[in-house]
Design a protein around this motif. Sequence first.
Motif: not given
Length: 323
Positions: A108-109, A122-125, A219-222
Amino acid sequence: PPNYLSAPRNRPEGKVLETVGVFEAPKQHGKYETGQLFLHSVFGYRGIVLFPWQARLYDRDVASPVTEKSENAAGHGSKEVKGKTHTYYQVLIDARDCPHISQRSQTEAVTFLANHDDSRALYAIPGLDYVSHEDILPYSSTDQVPIQHELFERFLMYDQTKVPPFVARDTLCAWQEKNHPWLELSDVHRETTENIRVTVIPFYMGMREAQNSHVYWWRYCIRLENLDSEVVQLRERHWRIFSLSGTLETVRGRGVVGREPVLSKEQPAFQYSSHVSLQASSGHMWGTFRFERPDGSHFDVRIPPFSLESNKDEKTPPSGLHW
């Protein structure tokens, strides 16, 4: 002979493997089309390509013609890094595989800022991901619904005359067009320290008004990857966040997203997302991750500096799944 892709299936007498498709030759040039089925080469999940993105990859491990040190706005010494174009894909993850990868990669990033009238910030897909071209192991399947995801049949339809035989519905095209500013990844940053490679992908999420001021969200993805055979464990994070408003914030803490992942030869990678907000339209971040070796010694791994940029021409807030 074709290489068959198999996946476990639960039966009362135990788990067995069943064929789910036939591997295809990975593309060395060009890009994969909407509807391409694939296996993720690092996390092992089944997925399907929705559409490609063209990103700029800033790889600090690649020697640049300019080797002099430069000081950026935060006084952080860095090498001049040239960006090169690289293809990433927006993909759906098969829901059957999500439980098996949740310890290594958040499913759910991909998050959005909720609308102003929504109580959630916030909400996630669920089951939406970004995948680099080299992580795609393509395969084909005769199954008309090969991926289990709530958006699969909403976004794609089967057409046996096409290759691959899954084509975008109008709803996918409309969703992509409407949410383009909040989905698109533009820059990817990568750096390796002592065989630990850190990849950072920042995304702009939008602006909100709060107490007569503007708050900008990213947002940042690592992804952390162990390129060595020695087992290491992430213990601490140390961030520095510079805002164009002139503030410099330092953040220290245990692990990341409540975890202290172990990176081994069998499970070499861990991927997560987090968020940051600034009271300015731009800024940048950098820092280190502290890892521990089996003998108890520690070493610091650099997080490549990356900029936080906003979309100056934004007109409407992100709408997620609402058309």
